[in-house]
Design a protein around this motif. Structure first.
Motif, PDB file in Angstrom:
ATOM      1  N   CYS A  94       0.855  -1.180   0.000  1.00  0.00           N
ATOM      2  CA  CYS A  94       0.000   0.000   0.000  1.00  0.00           C
ATOM      3  C   CYS A  94       0.894   1.233   0.000  1.00  0.00           C
ATOM      4  CB  CYS A  94      -0.912   0.023   1.231  1.00  0.00           C
ATOM      5  SG  CYS A  94      -2.026  -1.393   1.368  1.00  0.00           S
ATOM      6  N   GLN A  95       0.558   2.206  -0.826  1.00  0.00           N
ATOM      7  CA  GLN A  95       1.349   3.430  -0.893  1.00  0.00           C
ATOM      8  C   GLN A  95       0.685   4.525  -0.055  1.00  0.00           C
ATOM      9  OE1 GLN A  95       1.818   5.309  -4.747  1.00  0.00           O
ATOM     10  NE2 GLN A  95       3.859   6.071  -4.172  1.00  0.00           N
ATOM     11  N   CYS A  96       1.457   5.071   0.871  1.00  0.00           N
ATOM     12  CA  CYS A  96       0.946   6.132   1.733  1.00  0.00           C
ATOM     13  C   CYS A  96       0.810   7.416   0.928  1.00  0.00           C
ATOM     14  CB  CYS A  96       1.895   6.326   2.924  1.00  0.00           C
ATOM     15  SG  CYS A  96       1.391   7.648   4.061  1.00  0.00           S
ATOM     16  N   ARG A  97      -0.363   8.049   1.013  1.00  0.00           N
ATOM     17  CA  ARG A  97      -0.595   9.287   0.263  1.00  0.00           C
ATOM     18  C   ARG A  97       0.067  10.489   0.933  1.00  0.00           C
ATOM     19  NH1 ARG A  97      -1.479   7.276  -4.509  1.00  0.00           N
ATOM     20  NH2 ARG A  97      -3.188   5.766  -4.524  1.00  0.00           N
ATOM     21  N   ASN A  98       0.577  10.293   2.139  1.00  0.00           N
ATOM     22  CA  ASN A  98       1.225  11.416   2.834  1.00  0.00           C
ATOM     23  C   ASN A  98       2.730  11.457   2.563  1.00  0.00           C
ATOM     24  OD1 ASN A  98       1.273  13.656   4.709  1.00  0.00           O
ATOM     25  ND2 ASN A  98       2.245  12.258   6.159  1.00  0.00           N
ATOM     26  N   CYS A  99       3.407  10.317   2.708  1.00  0.00           N
ATOM     27  CA  CYS A  99       4.864  10.281   2.517  1.00  0.00           C
ATOM     28  C   CYS A  99       5.284   9.570   1.247  1.00  0.00           C
ATOM     29  CB  CYS A  99       5.537   9.616   3.712  1.00  0.00           C
ATOM     30  SG  CYS A  99       5.080   7.878   3.971  1.00  0.00           S
ATOM     31  N   GLY A 100       4.361   8.836   0.600  1.00  0.00           N
ATOM     32  CA  GLY A 100       4.678   8.156  -0.648  1.00  0.00           C
ATOM     33  C   GLY A 100       5.373   6.829  -0.500  1.00  0.00           C
ATOM     34  N   LEU A 101       5.582   6.340   0.706  1.00  0.00           N
ATOM     35  CA  LEU A 101       6.262   5.058   0.897  1.00  0.00           C
ATOM     36  C   LEU A 101       5.332   3.900   0.568  1.00  0.00           C
ATOM     37  CD1 LEU A 101       8.180   5.688   4.256  1.00  0.00           C
ATOM     38  CD2 LEU A 101       9.053   5.896   1.923  1.00  0.00           C
ATOM     39  N   TRP A 102       5.934   2.820   0.050  1.00  0.00           N
ATOM     40  CA  TRP A 102       5.201   1.577  -0.182  1.00  0.00           C
ATOM     41  C   TRP A 102       5.435   0.683   1.025  1.00  0.00           C
ATOM     42  CZ3 TRP A 102       1.990   0.591  -4.273  1.00  0.00           C
ATOM     43  CH2 TRP A 102       2.038   1.473  -5.364  1.00  0.00           C
ATOM     44  N   VAL A 103       4.368   0.325   1.718  1.00  0.00           N
ATOM     45  CA  VAL A 103       4.492  -0.460   2.947  1.00  0.00           C
ATOM     46  C   VAL A 103       3.606  -1.695   2.857  1.00  0.00           C
ATOM     47  CG1 VAL A 103       5.070   1.544   4.363  1.00  0.00           C
ATOM     48  CG2 VAL A 103       2.682   0.859   4.099  1.00  0.00           C
ATOM     49  N   CYS A 104       3.944  -2.684   3.695  1.00  0.00           N
ATOM     50  CA  CYS A 104       3.166  -3.919   3.727  1.00  0.00           C
ATOM     51  C   CYS A 104       1.896  -3.700   4.553  1.00  0.00           C
ATOM     52  CB  CYS A 104       3.997  -5.055   4.301  1.00  0.00           C
ATOM     53  SG  CYS A 104       4.581  -4.773   5.989  1.00  0.00           S
ATOM     54  N   PRO A 105       0.759  -4.251   4.129  1.00  0.00           N
ATOM     55  CA  PRO A 105      -0.485  -4.041   4.875  1.00  0.00           C
ATOM     56  C   PRO A 105      -0.535  -4.817   6.183  1.00  0.00           C
ATOM     57  CG  PRO A 105      -0.882  -5.494   3.015  1.00  0.00           C
ATOM     58  CD  PRO A 105       0.537  -5.028   2.887  1.00  0.00           C
ATOM     59  N   GLU A 106       0.271  -5.870   6.325  1.00  0.00           N
ATOM     60  CA  GLU A 106       0.192  -6.695   7.523  1.00  0.00           C
ATOM     61  C   GLU A 106       0.780  -6.000   8.745  1.00  0.00           C
ATOM     62  OE1 GLU A 106       0.303  -9.121   3.856  1.00  0.00           O
ATOM     63  OE2 GLU A 106       1.651  -7.617   4.733  1.00  0.00           O
ATOM     64  N   VAL A 107       1.829  -5.193   8.580  1.00  0.00           N
ATOM     65  CA  VAL A 107       2.554  -4.642   9.722  1.00  0.00           C
ATOM     66  C   VAL A 107       2.545  -3.115   9.735  1.00  0.00           C
ATOM     67  CG1 VAL A 107       4.802  -4.565  10.900  1.00  0.00           C
ATOM     68  CG2 VAL A 107       4.053  -6.681   9.782  1.00  0.00           C
ATOM     69  N   CYS A 108       2.751  -2.504   8.593  1.00  0.00           N
ATOM     70  CA  CYS A 108       3.065  -1.075   8.546  1.00  0.00           C
ATOM     71  C   CYS A 108       1.941  -0.203   7.988  1.00  0.00           C
ATOM     72  CB  CYS A 108       4.335  -0.851   7.724  1.00  0.00           C
ATOM     73  SG  CYS A 108       5.759  -1.772   8.323  1.00  0.00           S
ATOM     74  N   TRP A 109       0.760  -0.728   7.759  1.00  0.00           N
ATOM     75  CA  TRP A 109      -0.325   0.040   7.150  1.00  0.00           C
ATOM     76  C   TRP A 109      -1.451   0.250   8.146  1.00  0.00           C
ATOM     77  CZ3 TRP A 109      -1.033   3.209   3.340  1.00  0.00           C
ATOM     78  CH2 TRP A 109      -2.315   3.505   2.861  1.00  0.00           C
ATOM     79  N   ASN A 110      -1.914   1.503   8.287  1.00  0.00           N
ATOM     80  CA  ASN A 110      -3.060   1.840   9.127  1.00  0.00           C
ATOM     81  C   ASN A 110      -4.262   1.985   8.205  1.00  0.00           C
ATOM     82  OD1 ASN A 110      -4.993   2.868  10.861  1.00  0.00           O
ATOM     83  ND2 ASN A 110      -3.608   4.327  11.846  1.00  0.00           N
ATOM     84  N   GLY A 111      -5.057   0.913   8.120  1.00  0.00           N
ATOM     85  CA  GLY A 111      -6.175   0.911   7.185  1.00  0.00           C
ATOM     86  C   GLY A 111      -7.257   1.914   7.535  1.00  0.00           C
ATOM     87  N   GLN A 112      -7.474   2.195   8.827  1.00  0.00           N
ATOM     88  CA  GLN A 112      -8.507   3.139   9.222  1.00  0.00           C
ATOM     89  C   GLN A 112      -8.165   4.563   8.789  1.00  0.00           C
ATOM     90  OE1 GLN A 112      -8.972   2.665  13.432  1.00  0.00           O
ATOM     91  NE2 GLN A 112     -10.131   0.741  13.249  1.00  0.00           N
ATOM     92  N   ALA A 113      -6.882   4.913   8.875  1.00  0.00           N
ATOM     93  CA  ALA A 113      -6.470   6.264   8.495  1.00  0.00           C
ATOM     94  C   ALA A 113      -6.097   6.359   7.021  1.00  0.00           C
ATOM     95  CB  ALA A 113      -5.295   6.714   9.353  1.00  0.00           C
ATOM     96  N   GLY A 114      -5.861   5.221   6.357  1.00  0.00           N
ATOM     97  CA  GLY A 114      -5.449   5.244   4.957  1.00  0.00           C
ATOM     98  C   GLY A 114      -4.038   5.752   4.760  1.00  0.00           C
ATOM     99  N   GLN A 115      -3.195   5.612   5.789  1.00  0.00           N
ATOM    100  CA  GLN A 115      -1.801   6.035   5.711  1.00  0.00           C
ATOM    101  C   GLN A 115      -0.925   4.988   6.396  1.00  0.00           C
ATOM    102  OE1 GLN A 115      -1.413   9.932   7.432  1.00  0.00           O
ATOM    103  NE2 GLN A 115      -2.700  10.936   5.892  1.00  0.00           N
TER     104      GLN A 115
END
Length: 264
Positions: A94-115
């Motif tokens: 998942c790519q964060c719309r704030n910082c642009g990083l590509w992160v894994c959804p299992e550990v580093c993604w906050n699905g509720q905030a979308g970042q």
């Protein structure tokens, strides 16, 4: 022209036989390996090399030529394979719309905030971490308060020259032994042996031993030294007498022994 994703967080595993890539999470490093995409030119080169190993010579050289041709025209094929690999791995990041990083959804993604969790920390995760840190800080504070009530320096010497030695302190090495004195080699000069030109002075004589009590007793009459003789050479008086109890020499005319107190 569209932007190219995953430009810095991937590993190219492609060979002359095909294309394959590893993509990694920008935050924790979790990875995903794409499916292997065979290269048509690389496959043809492998067939020619296999035939060359059987028939030898010309066919084998043709296989090497096919490999060189694949290197020359493999740019567009490689780009297409990379583009397909990016599309394949996008479902795993998942790519964060704030910082642009590509992160894994299992550990580093906050699905509720979308970042990502670096930009929008997960409340439950951060609360659990803060609770644990607060307990550790409180325990450290309580330990310091308890330590303040204990006297650790009751028997400590705090004078100016006192030093507290660590149990792991390494003792200073002993001084080296003095060099041996130069020898008395008759075949070498004094200078060669480190001696002065005139040699060493003879050692001083031993100190004179004190005279014994019997020798040192003077004449009881004229107080002249008798030199251990029984009678004085000056007045003829007897030098001394001895105590019958302890044999201590005594002056002539003594009534009591000065050592044991016997009556004479």
């Amino acid at each position: 022209m569209t932007l190219i994703a995953f430009t810095k967080n991937h590993q190219d595993l492609s060979t002359d036989r095909g294309y394959q890539f590893n993509f990694y999470c920008d935050k924790c490093g979790n990875g995903f390996m794409t499916s292997f995409q065979a290269s048509v030119i690389g496959t043809a080169g492998s067939v020619l090399r296999a035939a060359g190993s059987i028939f030898g010579g010309v066919v084998s050289s043709a296989g090497n030529g096919a490999y060189e041709m694949q290197r020359a025209v493999g740019g567009p094929a490689h780009d297409s394979a990379f583009k397909a690999a990016v599309e394949e791995c996008k479902g795993h990041f998942c790519q964060c719309r704030n910082c642009g990083l590509w992160v894994c959804p299992e550990v580093c993604w906050n699905g509720q905030a979308g970042q990502c969790k670096a930009c929008a920390p997960d409340f439950n995760t951060q609360f659990a971490s803060a609770q644990a840190h607060a307990k550790v800080d409180a325990a450290r504070s309580q330990l310091q308060q308890a330590a303040q009530k204990v006297d650790y320096v009751q028997n400590t010497d705090m004078s100016a020259g006192a030093v507290w030695h660590s149990p792991y302190a390494v003792a200073a090495p002993p001084p080296p032994p003095p060099p041996p004195p130069p020898g008395n080699d008759p075949y070498r000069s004094n200078a060669q042996q480190g001696m002065p030109a005139g040699g060493y002075a003879p050692p001083p004589p031993p100190p004179a031993q004190p005279a014994s009590t019997a020798t040192a007793l003077p004449c009881a009459q004229c107080r002249r030294a008798t030199g251990g003789l029984k009678f004085c050479e000056d007045c003829g008086s007897p030098r001394s007498i001895s105590c019958p109890n302890c044999n201590q020499p005594l002056h002539a005319g003594a009534k009591f022994c000065g050592t044991c107190g016997s009556h004479l």
